[in-house]
Design a protein around this motif. Structure first.
Motif, PDB file in Angstrom:
ATOM      1  N   ALA A 173       0.829  -1.212   0.000  1.00 11.76           N
ATOM      2  CA  ALA A 173       0.000   0.000   0.000  1.00 11.76           C
ATOM      3  C   ALA A 173       0.859   1.256   0.000  1.00 11.76           C
ATOM      4  O   ALA A 173       0.547   2.246  -0.678  1.00 11.76           O
ATOM      5  CB  ALA A 173      -0.927  -0.016   1.214  1.00 11.76           C
ATOM      6  N   GLU A 174       1.962   1.239   0.756  1.00 11.33           N
ATOM      7  CA  GLU A 174       2.845   2.406   0.806  1.00 11.33           C
ATOM      8  C   GLU A 174       3.528   2.644  -0.534  1.00 11.33           C
ATOM      9  O   GLU A 174       3.645   3.783  -0.994  1.00 11.33           O
ATOM     10  CB  GLU A 174       3.889   2.224   1.912  1.00 11.33           C
ATOM     11  CG  GLU A 174       3.348   2.451   3.301  1.00 11.33           C
ATOM     12  CD  GLU A 174       2.789   3.855   3.471  1.00 11.33           C
ATOM     13  OE1 GLU A 174       3.530   4.840   3.250  1.00 11.33           O
ATOM     14  OE2 GLU A 174       1.583   3.972   3.788  1.00 11.33           O
ATOM     15  N   VAL A 175       3.981   1.569  -1.161  1.00 10.63           N
ATOM     16  CA  VAL A 175       4.621   1.699  -2.481  1.00 10.63           C
ATOM     17  C   VAL A 175       3.621   2.233  -3.495  1.00 10.63           C
ATOM     18  O   VAL A 175       3.943   3.107  -4.315  1.00 10.63           O
ATOM     19  CB  VAL A 175       5.203   0.346  -2.942  1.00 10.63           C
ATOM     20  CG1 VAL A 175       5.658   0.422  -4.399  1.00 10.63           C
ATOM     21  CG2 VAL A 175       6.366  -0.065  -2.054  1.00 10.63           C
ATOM     22  N   GLU A 176       2.384   1.737  -3.444  1.00 12.82           N
ATOM     23  CA  GLU A 176       1.360   2.227  -4.376  1.00 12.82           C
ATOM     24  C   GLU A 176       1.036   3.693  -4.114  1.00 12.82           C
ATOM     25  O   GLU A 176       0.820   4.468  -5.061  1.00 12.82           O
ATOM     26  CB  GLU A 176       0.095   1.378  -4.252  1.00 12.82           C
ATOM     27  CG  GLU A 176      -0.977   1.768  -5.255  1.00 12.82           C
ATOM     28  CD  GLU A 176      -2.154   0.806  -5.274  1.00 12.82           C
ATOM     29  OE1 GLU A 176      -3.074   1.022  -6.078  1.00 12.82           O
ATOM     30  OE2 GLU A 176      -2.138  -0.163  -4.481  1.00 12.82           O
ATOM     31  N   ARG A 177       1.038   4.100  -2.851  1.00 10.38           N
ATOM     32  CA  ARG A 177       0.758   5.495  -2.527  1.00 10.38           C
ATOM     33  C   ARG A 177       1.854   6.414  -3.063  1.00 10.38           C
ATOM     34  O   ARG A 177       1.585   7.514  -3.554  1.00 10.38           O
ATOM     35  CB  ARG A 177       0.634   5.661  -1.008  1.00 10.38           C
ATOM     36  CG  ARG A 177       0.251   7.066  -0.561  1.00 10.38           C
ATOM     37  CD  ARG A 177       0.118   7.131   0.944  1.00 10.38           C
ATOM     38  NE  ARG A 177       1.375   6.888   1.625  1.00 10.38           N
ATOM     39  CZ  ARG A 177       2.309   7.831   1.841  1.00 10.38           C
ATOM     40  NH1 ARG A 177       2.104   9.068   1.402  1.00 10.38           N
ATOM     41  NH2 ARG A 177       3.428   7.537   2.470  1.00 10.38           N
ATOM     42  N   LEU A 178       3.094   5.945  -3.001  1.00 11.75           N
ATOM     43  CA  LEU A 178       4.222   6.769  -3.431  1.00 11.75           C
ATOM     44  C   LEU A 178       4.459   6.719  -4.939  1.00 11.75           C
ATOM     45  O   LEU A 178       4.799   7.732  -5.560  1.00 11.75           O
ATOM     46  CB  LEU A 178       5.498   6.319  -2.699  1.00 11.75           C
ATOM     47  CG  LEU A 178       5.528   6.542  -1.185  1.00 11.75           C
ATOM     48  CD1 LEU A 178       6.755   5.885  -0.576  1.00 11.75           C
ATOM     49  CD2 LEU A 178       5.484   8.026  -0.860  1.00 11.75           C
ATOM     50  N   LEU A 179       4.290   5.536  -5.543  1.00 11.71           N
ATOM     51  CA  LEU A 179       4.664   5.351  -6.945  1.00 11.71           C
ATOM     52  C   LEU A 179       3.492   5.063  -7.869  1.00 11.71           C
ATOM     53  O   LEU A 179       3.688   4.945  -9.084  1.00 11.71           O
ATOM     54  CB  LEU A 179       5.688   4.204  -7.063  1.00 11.71           C
ATOM     55  CG  LEU A 179       6.978   4.363  -6.243  1.00 11.71           C
ATOM     56  CD1 LEU A 179       7.856   3.137  -6.416  1.00 11.71           C
ATOM     57  CD2 LEU A 179       7.724   5.624  -6.650  1.00 11.71           C
ATOM     58  N   GLY A 180       2.289   4.909  -7.315  1.00 12.10           N
ATOM     59  CA  GLY A 180       1.141   4.583  -8.144  1.00 12.10           C
ATOM     60  C   GLY A 180       1.016   3.084  -8.357  1.00 12.10           C
ATOM     61  O   GLY A 180       1.889   2.307  -7.970  1.00 12.10           O
ATOM     62  N   SER A 181      -0.077   2.679  -8.989  1.00 14.97           N
ATOM     63  CA  SER A 181      -0.343   1.246  -9.174  1.00 14.97           C
ATOM     64  C   SER A 181       0.705   0.577 -10.052  1.00 14.97           C
ATOM     65  O   SER A 181       1.059  -0.579  -9.835  1.00 14.97           O
ATOM     66  CB  SER A 181      -1.738   1.045  -9.777  1.00 14.97           C
ATOM     67  OG  SER A 181      -1.846   1.733 -11.012  1.00 14.97           O
ATOM     68  N   GLY A 182       1.219   1.325 -11.052  1.00  9.50           N
ATOM     69  CA  GLY A 182       2.245   0.748 -11.916  1.00  9.50           C
ATOM     70  C   GLY A 182       3.513   0.437 -11.148  1.00  9.50           C
ATOM     71  O   GLY A 182       4.109  -0.636 -11.305  1.00  9.50           O
ATOM     72  N   ALA A 184       3.733  -0.059  -7.901  1.00  9.82           N
ATOM     73  CA  ALA A 184       3.445  -1.125  -6.943  1.00  9.82           C
ATOM     74  C   ALA A 184       3.515  -2.486  -7.615  1.00  9.82           C
ATOM     75  O   ALA A 184       4.044  -3.452  -7.047  1.00  9.82           O
ATOM     76  CB  ALA A 184       2.072  -0.914  -6.317  1.00  9.82           C
ATOM     77  N   LEU A 185       2.991  -2.582  -8.833  1.00  6.79           N
ATOM     78  CA  LEU A 185       3.016  -3.852  -9.556  1.00  6.79           C
ATOM     79  C   LEU A 185       4.446  -4.230  -9.916  1.00  6.79           C
ATOM     80  O   LEU A 185       4.840  -5.399  -9.824  1.00  6.79           O
ATOM     81  CB  LEU A 185       2.163  -3.745 -10.828  1.00  6.79           C
ATOM     82  CG  LEU A 185       1.849  -5.058 -11.550  1.00  6.79           C
ATOM     83  CD1 LEU A 185       1.074  -5.998 -10.640  1.00  6.79           C
ATOM     84  CD2 LEU A 185       1.052  -4.775 -12.826  1.00  6.79           C
ATOM     85  N   LEU A 186       5.238  -3.234 -10.292  1.00  9.85           N
ATOM     86  CA  LEU A 186       6.619  -3.488 -10.683  1.00  9.85           C
ATOM     87  C   LEU A 186       7.455  -3.981  -9.511  1.00  9.85           C
ATOM     88  O   LEU A 186       8.316  -4.854  -9.661  1.00  9.85           O
ATOM     89  CB  LEU A 186       7.232  -2.204 -11.254  1.00  9.85           C
ATOM     90  CG  LEU A 186       8.672  -2.299 -11.768  1.00  9.85           C
ATOM     91  CD1 LEU A 186       8.744  -3.227 -12.965  1.00  9.85           C
ATOM     92  CD2 LEU A 186       9.191  -0.910 -12.129  1.00  9.85           C
ATOM     93  N   LEU A 187       7.188  -3.433  -8.311  1.00 15.70           N
ATOM     94  CA  LEU A 187       7.995  -3.755  -7.136  1.00 15.70           C
ATOM     95  C   LEU A 187       7.343  -4.787  -6.228  1.00 15.70           C
ATOM     96  O   LEU A 187       7.872  -5.079  -5.147  1.00 15.70           O
ATOM     97  CB  LEU A 187       8.274  -2.485  -6.338  1.00 15.70           C
ATOM     98  CG  LEU A 187       9.115  -1.415  -7.047  1.00 15.70           C
ATOM     99  CD1 LEU A 187       9.269  -0.188  -6.160  1.00 15.70           C
ATOM    100  CD2 LEU A 187      10.486  -1.965  -7.429  1.00 15.70           C
ATOM    101  N   ALA A 188       6.204  -5.336  -6.635  1.00 19.64           N
ATOM    102  CA  ALA A 188       5.483  -6.275  -5.774  1.00 19.64           C
ATOM    103  C   ALA A 188       6.352  -7.464  -5.383  1.00 19.64           C
ATOM    104  O   ALA A 188       6.318  -7.926  -4.234  1.00 19.64           O
ATOM    105  CB  ALA A 188       4.214  -6.764  -6.473  1.00 19.64           C
ATOM    106  N   GLY A 189       7.137  -7.970  -6.316  1.00 19.71           N
ATOM    107  CA  GLY A 189       7.991  -9.115  -6.015  1.00 19.71           C
ATOM    108  C   GLY A 189       9.000  -8.800  -4.933  1.00 19.71           C
ATOM    109  O   GLY A 189       9.193  -9.587  -3.992  1.00 19.71           O
ATOM    110  N   PHE A 190       9.654  -7.648  -5.021  1.00 20.28           N
ATOM    111  CA  PHE A 190      10.651  -7.278  -4.031  1.00 20.28           C
ATOM    112  C   PHE A 190      10.008  -7.015  -2.670  1.00 20.28           C
ATOM    113  O   PHE A 190      10.569  -7.393  -1.630  1.00 20.28           O
ATOM    114  CB  PHE A 190      11.423  -6.048  -4.513  1.00 20.28           C
ATOM    115  CG  PHE A 190      12.377  -6.347  -5.630  1.00 20.28           C
ATOM    116  CD1 PHE A 190      13.679  -6.733  -5.356  1.00 20.28           C
ATOM    117  CD2 PHE A 190      11.972  -6.263  -6.954  1.00 20.28           C
ATOM    118  CE1 PHE A 190      14.563  -7.028  -6.383  1.00 20.28           C
ATOM    119  CE2 PHE A 190      12.844  -6.553  -7.990  1.00 20.28           C
ATOM    120  CZ  PHE A 190      14.150  -6.937  -7.709  1.00 20.28           C
TER     121      PHE A 190
END
Length: 340
Positions: free
Chosen positions: A108-117, A119-125
C-alpha cells in the motif's frame, strides 16, 4: 524415501526409533481430496440455498486446501531436518499472517508513493522481503538451521501467505455491493470465485511456496552459530525470487498484452474491440487473443520451470550434504569403536 538420521553411537533402541517411518497424523492426499470434496459440496449448498454466509468458508477452504496439503507432504518428509509438525503448522499460520500483514502494509505504501504501476513493478521485491522477515520471525523458535529445514519452513510460510492472498482474490468481487446484488448474480459470483480459486490452487505450489522455499533454504544454509547472515548468496537468491515474482505479477501479463496489441491495436483486456463489430474485426480479435495467450502461457511456464529447477537442485544438494554428514559420523564412530 525418508531421511532418517541414525547416530551410530546410539543404542539399538535409539536406532529403531530413528528408523521408524516419520509420518504425521494426517495424510496430505486425504486432506487434498477431502478439502476438494467439502469445497464442492459447499458450492452446491450455496447455489441451492442462496445462503451467502457460506461464501467466506468457500473462499478459505478453496484457498487453503492445496497449500496446506503441500505443508503436510513436506511434514511427512521432514525426518533428518530437526523440524516437527508443530514447526510447520506454526510457520503456515503465524508466518503466513506476518507475511501478509507486512506485504499488505508495504504494498500500500509503495502504491501510494509510486502509483499502481510502481506497486506492480515492485510487488515481487516487497512481498518476498515480507515473507523473508516472517520466516526469520518463525525461525526464532526452531533450532534447526539446515538447508532442507529452511526449504520446508520457507514453503510453509509461503503456503500461509498464498492462502490469505488467494482468499482475498476470491472475495475481492464481494467487497463492494450489497447482499442483494450478490444474490441477483449468484451464478456469476460463484463462477468468478471458482475460476479464481481453481487457477490459483493449481499454481500455488509453483508460486509463493516455491519462491519462499528457495529463499528459506539459502537463508538457513548461510547461518553461522545459529545466526542468520546477509551473504551474497542470500542477496542474490532474494533478487532471483523477487524477479520471478515480478515477472509473474507484471512483466508476463504486460508482454502478453503488448503481443495482443501488436496484432490488434484496439485490443483491450476485456476482449471488446473498439468500433463496429465485423467479421474482419472478429478474426483479428481472435488472433490477438491467441497471441496474448501464447505469450502468457510461455512466460508462466518459464517462471515455473526456473523455480522448480532451482528448488530441485537445492534439495538434491541438501540431501547430499546430509548423507555426507551421516557417512562421516558413521566413520568416526567406527574409528572410535576400533580404538576401544
Amino acid at each position: 524415501m525418508h531421511d532418517n538420521l541414525v547416530h551410530a553411537e546410539a543404542g539399538p533402541a535409539a536406532a529403531t526409533t530413528a528408523e521408524r517411518p516419520d509420518r504425521g497424523p494426517f495424510r496430505w492426499k486425504g486432506v487434498l481430496l477431502g478439502g476438494a470434496v467439502i469445497w464442492v459440496l459447499m458450492l452446491a449448498a450455496l447455489l441451492l440455498t442462496h445462503n451467502v454466509a457460506l461464501l467466506p468458508a468457500i473462499a478459505i477452504i478453496g484457498a487453503g486446501t492445496v497449500p496446506l496439503s503441500v505443508v503436510l507432504r513436506n511434514g511427512e518428509r521432514r525426518a533428518g531436518t530437526g523440524l516437527t509438525l508443530d514447526d510447520l503448522f506454526y510457520a503456515f499460520l503465524i508466518g503466513g499472517t506476518v507475511g501478509i500483514l507486512l506485504g499488505g502494509v508495504f504494498d500500500a505504501e509503495v502504491e501510494r508513493l509510486l502509483g499502481s504501476g510502481g506497486a506492480l513493478l515492485l510487488a515481487g521485491f516487497v512481498e518476498e522481503a515480507a515473507k523473508a522477515v516472517a520466516l526469520i520471525w518463525v525461525a526464532r523458535r526452531v533450532a534447526a538451521r539446515s538447508m532442507r529445514a529452511g526449504i520446508y519452513l520457507g514453503a510453509a510460510v509461503g503456503a500461509g501467505f498464498a492462502t490469505f492472498e488467494t482468499t482475498f482474490y476470491a472475495m475481492r468481487g464481494l467487497l463492494t455491493g450489497s447482499t442483494a446484488n450478490v444474490l441477483r448474480d449468484l451464478p456469476g459470483v460463484v463462477g468468478a470465485v471458482v475460476g479464481t480459486e481453481v487457477f490459483r490452487a493449481v499454481l500455488s505450489p509453483f508460486m509463493h511456496i516455491t519462491w519462499t522455499a528457495i529463499l528459506g533454504g539459502v537463508l538457513f544454509a548461510a547461518t553461522r552459530n545459529g545466526r542468520f547472515r546477509l551473504t551474497p548468496a542470500v542477496v542474490g537468491t532474494y533478487v532471483l525470487v523477487a524477479v520471478l515474482h515480478g515477472l509473474w505479477d507484471g512483466a508476463v501479463p504486460a508482454a502478453a498484452q503488448a503481443a495482443a496489441k501488436a496484432v490488434d491495436s484496439a485490443y483491450r483486456t476485456l476482449h471488446h474491440p473498439r468500433g463496429d463489430w465485423s467479421a474482419a474485426q472478429s478474426h483479428v480479435q481472435a488472433e490477438a487473443s491467441l497471441a496474448s495467450f501464447g505469450v502468457l502461457l510461455g512466460g508462466y511456464l518459464v517462471v515455473i520451470a526456473t523455480g522448480l529447477l532451482v528448488l530441485r537442485a537445492m534439495t538434491r544438494h541438501a540431501r547430499a550434504v546430509e548423507e555426507a554428514e551421516r557417512s562421516a559420523a558413521a566413520g568416526r564412530a567406527a574409528y572410535r569403536g576400533g580404538l576401544t
